[in-house]
Enzyme design. Structure first.
Site, short mmCIF file in Angstrom:
data_model
loop_
_atom_site.label_atom_id
_atom_site.label_comp_id
_atom_site.label_asym_id
_atom_site.label_seq_id
_atom_site.Cartn_x
_atom_site.Cartn_y
_atom_site.Cartn_z
N HIS A 1 -0.28 -1.90 3.05
CA HIS A 1 0.93 -2.17 3.82
C HIS A 1 0.66 -3.23 4.89
O HIS A 1 1.44 -4.15 5.08
CB HIS A 1 1.42 -0.90 4.54
CG HIS A 1 1.91 0.19 3.66
ND1 HIS A 1 1.45 1.48 3.77
CD2 HIS A 1 2.82 0.19 2.66
CE1 HIS A 1 2.07 2.23 2.88
NE2 HIS A 1 2.90 1.48 2.19
N LYS B 1 11.41 13.15 0.26
CA LYS B 1 10.02 12.99 -0.17
C LYS B 1 9.08 13.99 0.52
O LYS B 1 7.91 14.05 0.19
CB LYS B 1 9.52 11.57 0.15
CG LYS B 1 10.07 10.50 -0.75
CD LYS B 1 9.35 9.19 -0.44
CE LYS B 1 9.78 8.09 -1.36
NZ LYS B 1 9.05 6.84 -1.09
N ARG C 1 2.05 -3.65 -6.22
CA ARG C 1 0.62 -3.50 -6.47
C ARG C 1 0.29 -3.71 -7.93
O ARG C 1 -0.74 -4.27 -8.27
CB ARG C 1 0.16 -2.10 -6.05
CG ARG C 1 0.23 -1.82 -4.59
CD ARG C 1 -0.08 -0.38 -4.36
NE ARG C 1 0.81 0.41 -5.20
CZ ARG C 1 1.39 1.53 -4.86
NH1 ARG C 1 1.14 2.06 -3.71
NH2 ARG C 1 2.20 2.15 -5.67
N SER D 1 -0.03 5.23 -0.32
CA SER D 1 0.02 6.34 0.62
C SER D 1 -0.23 7.67 -0.08
O SER D 1 -0.85 8.56 0.49
CB SER D 1 1.38 6.37 1.33
OG SER D 1 1.50 5.27 2.19
#
Length: 160
Positions: free
Chosen positions: A20, A44, A93, A131
């Site tokens: 990030h 989430k 990514r 994450s």
């Protein structure tokens, strides 16, 4: 007078990673101002509460001029309007990220055709970091120092 070129980088940042951080630095090289928008994301069930995630991001980006942090719990497009941001930053990514991110980009463009989405890739050394990987390591007391900004690692360490 030229208007400022403001970009919004939305995400959960649960927690903010070196990947990030890399995207934030890259975005700042392209835009006058970058707003890192930390989402509440109750659906989430984040590991860290919103206030703590905001604090981690603020500490991680404190030395980058032109970057600020905002928490939010509304549509990303509405937040972009609130801050006069005309560009959304999204990180990619791997190919697996692309389909989801493309759908989000099209959705946001359908809500406001004047909002552009810019996709940035982190440096290869950060491309595997997410994450969710960090959270899994934290659950099992795994090593995360190489995945997180130093200041964020210190905050997380103090919480354990």
């Amino acid at each position: 007078m030229k208007s400022r070129n403001i970009a919004l980088y939305p995400g959960t940042f649960d927690p903010i990673t070196n990947g990030h951080f890399d995207i934030i630095e890259r975005a700042k090289n392209l835009f006058d101002e970058v707003i890192v928008a930390v989402a509440e994301s109750k659906d989430k069930t984040p590991m860290f509460p919103l206030e703590q995630r905001i604090k981690m991001v603020e500490i991680a980006v404190k030395d980058i001029k032109g970057v600020r942090v905002a928490g939010f719990d509304n549509l990303t497009i509405d937040l972009a309007h609130e801050h006069d941001a005309r560009v959304l930053i999204r990180g990619l990514r791997a190919v697996s990220d692309f389909e989801y991110e493309l759908q989000l980009g099209y959705l946001n463009n359908s809500l406001d055709e004047n909002i552009e989405t810019v996709y940035l890739m982190p440096k290869l050394k950060h491309a595997f970091i997410s994450s969710s990987i960090v959270r899994n390591l934290l659950k099992f007391n795994g090593k995360t120092e190489h995945l997180l900004p130093k200041e964020v690692q210190q905050i997380i360490g103090s919480l354990r």
